[in-house]
Design a protein around this motif. Structure first.
Motif, PDB file in Angstrom:
ATOM      1  N   ARG A  36      33.655  63.942 -14.138  1.00 36.23           N
ATOM      2  CA  ARG A  36      32.510  64.299 -13.302  1.00 36.23           C
ATOM      3  C   ARG A  36      31.938  63.091 -12.564  1.00 36.23           C
ATOM      4  O   ARG A  36      31.542  63.187 -11.398  1.00 36.23           O
ATOM      5  CB  ARG A  36      31.432  64.949 -14.174  1.00 36.23           C
ATOM      6  CG  ARG A  36      31.819  66.353 -14.641  1.00 36.23           C
ATOM      7  CD  ARG A  36      30.932  66.804 -15.771  1.00 36.23           C
ATOM      8  NE  ARG A  36      31.191  68.192 -16.124  1.00 36.23           N
ATOM      9  CZ  ARG A  36      30.807  68.758 -17.258  1.00 36.23           C
ATOM     10  NH1 ARG A  36      30.149  68.028 -18.149  1.00 36.23           N
ATOM     11  NH2 ARG A  36      31.069  70.020 -17.507  1.00 36.23           N
ATOM     12  N   ILE A  37      31.904  61.957 -13.228  1.00 36.12           N
ATOM     13  CA  ILE A  37      31.432  60.739 -12.564  1.00 36.12           C
ATOM     14  C   ILE A  37      32.399  60.344 -11.455  1.00 36.12           C
ATOM     15  O   ILE A  37      31.987  59.957 -10.347  1.00 36.12           O
ATOM     16  CB  ILE A  37      31.259  59.593 -13.571  1.00 36.12           C
ATOM     17  CG1 ILE A  37      30.110  59.883 -14.547  1.00 36.12           C
ATOM     18  CG2 ILE A  37      31.033  58.268 -12.852  1.00 36.12           C
ATOM     19  CD1 ILE A  37      28.729  59.834 -13.928  1.00 36.12           C
ATOM     20  N   LEU A  38      33.685  60.437 -11.713  1.00 37.10           N
ATOM     21  CA  LEU A  38      34.676  60.094 -10.689  1.00 37.10           C
ATOM     22  C   LEU A  38      34.560  61.006  -9.473  1.00 37.10           C
ATOM     23  O   LEU A  38      34.773  60.574  -8.334  1.00 37.10           O
ATOM     24  CB  LEU A  38      36.094  60.163 -11.277  1.00 37.10           C
ATOM     25  CG  LEU A  38      36.436  59.071 -12.293  1.00 37.10           C
ATOM     26  CD1 LEU A  38      37.811  59.317 -12.898  1.00 37.10           C
ATOM     27  CD2 LEU A  38      36.385  57.686 -11.641  1.00 37.10           C
ATOM     28  N   GLN A  39      34.216  62.268  -9.698  1.00 34.27           N
ATOM     29  CA  GLN A  39      34.010  63.182  -8.575  1.00 34.27           C
ATOM     30  C   GLN A  39      32.860  62.716  -7.692  1.00 34.27           C
ATOM     31  O   GLN A  39      32.907  62.845  -6.472  1.00 34.27           O
ATOM     32  CB  GLN A  39      33.733  64.600  -9.095  1.00 34.27           C
ATOM     33  CG  GLN A  39      34.976  65.305  -9.621  1.00 34.27           C
ATOM     34  CD  GLN A  39      34.669  66.698 -10.148  1.00 34.27           C
ATOM     35  OE1 GLN A  39      33.535  67.001 -10.517  1.00 34.27           O
ATOM     36  NE2 GLN A  39      35.676  67.548 -10.184  1.00 34.27           N
ATOM     37  N   VAL A  40      31.818  62.197  -8.312  1.00 33.67           N
ATOM     38  CA  VAL A  40      30.671  61.714  -7.539  1.00 33.67           C
ATOM     39  C   VAL A  40      31.059  60.500  -6.691  1.00 33.67           C
ATOM     40  O   VAL A  40      30.562  60.313  -5.578  1.00 33.67           O
ATOM     41  CB  VAL A  40      29.494  61.358  -8.474  1.00 33.67           C
ATOM     42  CG1 VAL A  40      28.365  60.691  -7.709  1.00 33.67           C
ATOM     43  CG2 VAL A  40      28.973  62.611  -9.152  1.00 33.67           C
ATOM     44  N   LEU A  41      31.958  59.667  -7.207  1.00 33.87           N
ATOM     45  CA  LEU A  41      32.378  58.488  -6.457  1.00 33.87           C
ATOM     46  C   LEU A  41      33.147  58.861  -5.199  1.00 33.87           C
ATOM     47  O   LEU A  41      33.207  58.071  -4.253  1.00 33.87           O
ATOM     48  CB  LEU A  41      33.234  57.578  -7.337  1.00 33.87           C
ATOM     49  CG  LEU A  41      32.570  56.994  -8.583  1.00 33.87           C
ATOM     50  CD1 LEU A  41      33.493  56.012  -9.270  1.00 33.87           C
ATOM     51  CD2 LEU A  41      31.254  56.324  -8.230  1.00 33.87           C
ATOM     52  N   ASN A  47      29.243  67.228  -3.990  1.00 35.73           N
ATOM     53  CA  ASN A  47      29.526  67.492  -5.401  1.00 35.73           C
ATOM     54  C   ASN A  47      28.501  68.469  -5.959  1.00 35.73           C
ATOM     55  O   ASN A  47      27.304  68.223  -5.878  1.00 35.73           O
ATOM     56  CB  ASN A  47      29.462  66.168  -6.173  1.00 35.73           C
ATOM     57  CG  ASN A  47      30.033  66.307  -7.564  1.00 35.73           C
ATOM     58  OD1 ASN A  47      30.779  67.232  -7.837  1.00 35.73           O
ATOM     59  ND2 ASN A  47      29.693  65.397  -8.436  1.00 35.73           N
ATOM     60  N   ASP A  48      28.962  69.600  -6.511  1.00 31.81           N
ATOM     61  CA  ASP A  48      28.047  70.606  -7.046  1.00 31.81           C
ATOM     62  C   ASP A  48      27.386  70.168  -8.346  1.00 31.81           C
ATOM     63  O   ASP A  48      26.272  70.568  -8.645  1.00 31.81           O
ATOM     64  CB  ASP A  48      28.785  71.934  -7.280  1.00 31.81           C
ATOM     65  CG  ASP A  48      28.886  72.749  -6.001  1.00 31.81           C
ATOM     66  OD1 ASP A  48      28.172  72.422  -5.037  1.00 31.81           O
ATOM     67  OD2 ASP A  48      29.691  73.689  -5.956  1.00 31.81           O
ATOM     68  N   TYR A  49      28.091  69.364  -9.126  1.00 31.04           N
ATOM     69  CA  TYR A  49      27.565  68.911 -10.412  1.00 31.04           C
ATOM     70  C   TYR A  49      26.816  67.600 -10.200  1.00 31.04           C
ATOM     71  O   TYR A  49      27.349  66.657  -9.616  1.00 31.04           O
ATOM     72  CB  TYR A  49      28.713  68.710 -11.395  1.00 31.04           C
ATOM     73  CG  TYR A  49      28.315  68.248 -12.773  1.00 31.04           C
ATOM     74  CD1 TYR A  49      28.061  69.172 -13.783  1.00 31.04           C
ATOM     75  CD2 TYR A  49      28.206  66.896 -13.073  1.00 31.04           C
ATOM     76  CE1 TYR A  49      27.703  68.756 -15.060  1.00 31.04           C
ATOM     77  CE2 TYR A  49      27.852  66.473 -14.348  1.00 31.04           C
ATOM     78  CZ  TYR A  49      27.606  67.404 -15.332  1.00 31.04           C
ATOM     79  OH  TYR A  49      27.249  66.988 -16.594  1.00 31.04           O
ATOM     80  N   VAL A  50      25.579  67.525 -10.670  1.00 29.96           N
ATOM     81  CA  VAL A  50      24.796  66.290 -10.530  1.00 29.96           C
ATOM     82  C   VAL A  50      24.726  65.599 -11.890  1.00 29.96           C
ATOM     83  O   VAL A  50      24.041  66.072 -12.802  1.00 29.96           O
ATOM     84  CB  VAL A  50      23.365  66.582 -10.031  1.00 29.96           C
ATOM     85  CG1 VAL A  50      22.616  65.258  -9.822  1.00 29.96           C
ATOM     86  CG2 VAL A  50      23.398  67.385  -8.733  1.00 29.96           C
ATOM     87  N   PRO A  51      25.424  64.487 -12.069  1.00 31.65           N
ATOM     88  CA  PRO A  51      25.304  63.748 -13.330  1.00 31.65           C
ATOM     89  C   PRO A  51      23.896  63.175 -13.488  1.00 31.65           C
ATOM     90  O   PRO A  51      23.166  62.999 -12.506  1.00 31.65           O
ATOM     91  CB  PRO A  51      26.334  62.627 -13.179  1.00 31.65           C
ATOM     92  CG  PRO A  51      27.244  63.062 -12.082  1.00 31.65           C
ATOM     93  CD  PRO A  51      26.388  63.875 -11.154  1.00 31.65           C
TER      94      PRO A  51
END
Length: 350
Positions: A36-41, A47-51
């Protein structure tokens, strides 16, 4: 009979297709925090998921009890990476004048062994599901520790008495931090939460910062980038706010995957999160004040503040605070805010 067989096969096929669709959806929802963090990068798509993540200091600083505190906090809050607090203090050096900065040594990997042991234990426990990111203090922060509490009031005076000797001390402390980084990486750290400070002008003349300190402050980020998979640059304004947002962009050439920024400035202005992400060219981590509603407000007040932040943040964003939250902050509130943040983009689609 043929119709029955055909009908049965169709039902089976539909069931199989449905099962595959459910499994696919399940696999998406079950992505671990590393993914999930890599998706944000990846800023090429929203990105639909907010870490989200918040940090606080624990009563137990080192050893097995410190490991257990980190584990309990990570599990209780459902945050998206394991931030390992730095709790090693360098020895006090007898500094009575500026020339005494020359006494500051380079500390080897063995000096940091108790901290590295905590990192190793947490990496064994959580390394497969979340990034392990130890905190890294700046050379300037370690210089303050070197001076000792009794001499803190003379910090600026001794720096200005012999800037070159101070510069050598900063170099030695930066090389010491490099030893810590390399030892931590070997022990399982994925990357680092690098705290940079000094450009705020409280402790340093701007000329001394530029000529004696900045290259060695930046060196810490450069080593972290060389050896780490992912790093967060924390631009620390603890005790002294930066004059304005422009002062932050002096750090734009520091290598880092994510930038953690102050939100308010000495001139009364407030950071524009989208502008900051654009200027740094990397995802921003933050949005909430460490002493604001996340520390003092109710859960509903904190959620309302999250709404304001995420409405004005870039699509690829990590929610957190501008620095460490107070140690008595309610873990249940942090969990509620983190869970609320994770699904915010799905529940607030326009």
């Amino acid at each position: 009979m043929k119709k029955l067989v055909k009908s049965t096969l169709a039902v089976i096929a539909l069931a199989t297709f449905t099962s595959q669709a459910v499994n696919a959806q399940s696999s998406i929802s079950q992505k671990n925090s590393r993914e999930r963090i890599l998706q944000v990068l990846d800023q090429s798509r929203p990105n639909d998921y907010v870490p989200a993540a918040f940090f606080l200091h624990f009563e137990n600083k080192l050893g097995r009890k410190a490991v257990e505190d980190h584990k309990a906090f990570y599990r209780a809050t459902n945050m998206d990476f394991v931030k390992v607090f730095y709790e090693i203090v360098v020895p006090t050096v007898d500094i009575q004048s500026g020339k005494d900065w020359a006494k500051v040594p380079v500390y080897g990997e063995d000096f940091f062994a108790p901290q590295v042991a905590v990192i190793a234990d947490l990496a064994r426990e959580f390394g497969g599901e979340a990034f392990i990111l130890p905190t890294v203090y700046s050379p300037l922060a370690l210089a303050g520790q070197t001076l000792g509490r009794g001499q803190r009031q003379n910090f600026k005076k001794y720096i200005e008495e012999d800037p070159k000797a101070f510069g050598q001390a900063i170099k030695n402390l930066s090389l010491s931090i490099e030893n810590y980084l390399r030892a931590a990486r070997k022990a399982g750290a994925d990357g680092f939460y690098v705290s940079s400070q000094g450009g705020d002008g409280k402790s340093l003349d701007p000329k001394i910062w530029k000529e004696q300190v900045r290259q060695w402050d930046k060196h810490v980020s450069e080593v972290a980038a060389e050896i780490g998979l992912i790093n967060i640059l924390h631009i620390c304004d603890y005790g002294t706010p930066y004059q304005n947002a422009e002062a932050l962009y002096e750090y734009a050439d520091y290598p880092a995957s994510i930038i953690n920024v102050p939100l308010k400035f000495a001139d009364g202005s407030i950071l524009n999160l989208k502008e900051a992400q654009k200027r740094f060219g990397r995802p921003i981590f933050g949005g909430l004040e460490r002493l604001g509603v996340i520390a003092k407000g109710t859960i509903e007040e904190a959620k309302a503040e999250v709404d304001k932040v995420l409405e004005n943040a870039s699509p690829n964003f990590i929610l957190g605070a501008d620095c460490t939250v107070p140690g008595d902050t309610d873990w249940e509130k942090l969990r509620a805010v983190i869970d609320y943040t994770h699904t915010w983009r799905q529940t607030h689609k326009k």
